[in-house]
Scaffold this motif. Structure first.
Motif, PDB file in Angstrom:
ATOM      1  N   HIS A   7       1.716  -5.898   0.739  1.00  0.00           N
ATOM      2  CA  HIS A   7       1.045  -5.070   1.471  1.00  0.00           C
ATOM      3  C   HIS A   7       1.200  -5.394   2.938  1.00  0.00           C
ATOM      4  O   HIS A   7       0.458  -6.023   3.514  1.00  0.00           O
ATOM      5  CB  HIS A   7      -0.342  -4.861   1.058  1.00  0.00           C
TER       6      HIS A   7
ATOM      7  N   GLU B 206       0.210   4.119  -0.446  1.00  0.00           N
ATOM      8  CA  GLU B 206      -0.983   3.688  -0.595  1.00  0.00           C
ATOM      9  C   GLU B 206      -2.104   5.034  -0.450  1.00  0.00           C
ATOM     10  O   GLU B 206      -2.332   5.525   0.324  1.00  0.00           O
ATOM     11  CB  GLU B 206      -1.663   3.031   0.399  1.00  0.00           C
TER      12      GLU B 206
ATOM     13  N   HIS C  32      -7.756   5.682  -2.195  1.00  0.00           N
ATOM     14  CA  HIS C  32      -7.982   4.800  -1.100  1.00  0.00           C
ATOM     15  C   HIS C  32      -9.372   4.562  -0.995  1.00  0.00           C
ATOM     16  O   HIS C  32      -9.874   4.235  -1.984  1.00  0.00           O
ATOM     17  CB  HIS C  32      -7.253   5.048   0.094  1.00  0.00           C
TER      18      HIS C  32
ATOM     19  N   HIS D  22      -8.108  -1.191  -4.613  1.00  0.00           N
ATOM     20  CA  HIS D  22      -8.889   0.078  -3.984  1.00  0.00           C
ATOM     21  C   HIS D  22      -9.859   0.901  -5.086  1.00  0.00           C
ATOM     22  O   HIS D  22     -10.672   1.598  -4.843  1.00  0.00           O
ATOM     23  CB  HIS D  22      -8.224   0.929  -3.368  1.00  0.00           C
TER      24      HIS D  22
ATOM     25  N   HIS E 237      -3.132  -5.996  -2.770  1.00  0.00           N
ATOM     26  CA  HIS E 237      -3.824  -6.489  -1.653  1.00  0.00           C
ATOM     27  C   HIS E 237      -5.316  -6.666  -2.107  1.00  0.00           C
ATOM     28  O   HIS E 237      -6.227  -5.995  -1.274  1.00  0.00           O
ATOM     29  CB  HIS E 237      -3.499  -5.853  -0.181  1.00  0.00           C
TER      30      HIS E 237
ATOM     31  N   ARG F 239     -14.485  -4.275  -3.723  1.00  0.00           N
ATOM     32  CA  ARG F 239     -13.097  -3.850  -3.220  1.00  0.00           C
ATOM     33  C   ARG F 239     -12.321  -5.092  -4.081  1.00  0.00           C
ATOM     34  O   ARG F 239     -11.076  -5.119  -4.025  1.00  0.00           O
ATOM     35  CB  ARG F 239     -13.044  -3.856  -1.843  1.00  0.00           C
TER      36      ARG F 239
ATOM     37  N   ASP G  87      -1.951  -7.907   3.783  1.00  0.00           N
ATOM     38  CA  ASP G  87      -2.565  -6.540   4.722  1.00  0.00           C
ATOM     39  C   ASP G  87      -2.331  -6.769   6.050  1.00  0.00           C
ATOM     40  O   ASP G  87      -3.108  -6.168   7.022  1.00  0.00           O
ATOM     41  CB  ASP G  87      -4.352  -6.538   4.244  1.00  0.00           C
TER      42      ASP G  87
HETATM   43 ZN   LIG Z   1      -5.748  -1.103   1.634  1.00  0.00          ZN
END
Ligand SMILES: [Zn+2]
Length: 389
Positions: free
Chosen positions: A25, A132, A158, A200, A221, A233, A332
């Motif tokens: 990512h 994403e 997301h 996510h 990620h 998360r 990320d």
């Molecule tokens: Zn993200």
């Protein structure tokens, strides 16, 4: 550094360049979109060499990065207007294709592990793409539509619940996991050979995906919830075990908020205090008069960044809970602002992480698995399952 440590570092640099490194990512397309990127002469240099952001060609070469997945990021606000979401996805994909077309001596597509290996052997950096947010998947046909454009994974949602499933950041619980359409999306993704990204999504969504996907998945990620208790998360140990059973891979996120609860708490408190002080003074962070206030907060909260050792702790944790075959890298970069840890501030610094792993007695084979082989296994398996239908 002592001589022996210096030698180990040089070995890490050499290994980073020799082995393929894929990263689940990197948010370059959205950073460029925010900058109003156009494929004009004045902007074309940005992906090659720049002082801002975390990714460019020069630094990627330094760090040994070969195949960063470009995130085609669709903000949750677009979920109220799916055609606009699809149009934004098309624009961002076009931008990545444009970067490749403008620099054929530096960048190439990355539609499959074999294609990437071929281009990397020619010295090119591949730019595979992941979508994403499933918001642009208006109908099931859109999965093959985006596959044809080079998208190889879809993060189902997301920051908010969407028409496919519930999000880890949303408390609405719109569906209690996947929507009826979401179950069809999973089936269709398996059929087309599109990788399912479980970052996510809510825990319930995750377990439903585990139950219904015929193919292994990636968390492109995410990090370990063990270090950030209660934060949905990241993935719990129980989820890591389910992921291992699915033969999937978690690609560790480098953002400090993902790595350490004490640091994420300090970051949140410092932000709150700063905003209060600035609003009392009628200032914004950009005002020059705000400088002393910002400095004061920085002194009060000296510990706002994690470090490369902590990233290695997450890799250790996945290895111990799920096994070495189930961990990878999903930085990320360009997506987590100034929260990157010491020693991993941009794409030039993967050797620091490899150095840390070597210090912890990871073998070269282990490191190759983390850098790409685990992800390749998932990707090839997803293709195989699609092909067998
Ligand atoms: Zn993200």
């Amino acid at each position: 550094m002592e001589q022996s440590d210096q030698n180990l570092y040089l070995y890490a640099v050499e290994l980073a360049r020799r082995t393929i490194i894929t990263d689940g990512h990197v948010d370059l397309p959205y950073r460029l979109q925010v900058k109003n990127f156009r494929l004009d002469r004045e902007y074309l240099g940005i992906p090659i060499q720049t002082n801002d952001g975390d990714f460019d060609y020069e630094r990627a070469k330094q760090g040994g990065l070969d195949a960063p997945f470009m995130s085609i990021f669709i903000p949750s606000s677009y979920q109220n207007d799916l055609p606009a979401a699809k149009a934004l996805a098309d624009t961002l994909i076009h931008m990545v294709q444009g970067i490749i077309a403008a620099h054929p001596d530096k960048f190439a597509k990355g539609d499959s592990p074999e294609m990437i290996e071929e281009y990397v052997s020619q010295g090119l950096i591949c730019l595979p793409m992941g979508l994403e947010n499933g918001a642009p998947l208006i109908s099931l046909e859109d999965i093959s539509y985006f596959y044809a454009k080079g998208i190889r994974y879809v993060t189902l949602t997301h920051g908010k619940d969407n028409h496919i499933c519930d999000s880890s950041y949303d408390t609405t619980v719109t569906w209690g996991g996947l929507s009826p359409y979401g179950f069809e999306v999973i089936r269709e993704m398996n059929k087309i050979g599109m990788i399912i990204d479980v970052s996510h999504i809510s825990d319930k969504t995750f377990y439903q995906v585990m139950e219904h996907s015929k193919a292994p998945v990636l968390a492109t990620h995410s990090s370990c919830r063990f270090f950030t208790p209660g934060w949905e998360r990241n993935m719990s140990d129980e989820m890591l075990l389910a992921l291992a059973k699915n033969d999937g891979v978690i690609q560790i996120n480098f953002g400090s908020d993902f790595l350490d609860v004490e640091i994420s708490t300090a970051r949140r408190e410092s932000r709150k205090e700063l905003n209060e002080k600035l609003s009392q003074a009628g200032l914004t962070a950009e005002d020059s008069l705000a400088k002393p206030i910002i400095e004061e907060i920085k002194r009060k909260y000296p510990n706002l960044h994690s470090d490369v050792q902590r990233v290695a702790d997450h890799i250790d944790h996945v290895r111990d809970v799920a096994g070495i075959d189930h961990v990878g890298l999903g930085s990320d970069f360009d997506g987590v602002g100034d929260s990157l840890p010491a020693g991993l501030k941009d794409v030039s610094m993967y050797p620091n992480l490899i150095h840390e792993l070597l210090k912890r007695d990871y073998t070269e084979e282990d490191i190759e698995k983390i850098c790409y082989k685990n992800v390749w296994r998932v990707w090839n398996k997803v293709n195989e399952i699609a092909g067998s239908r």
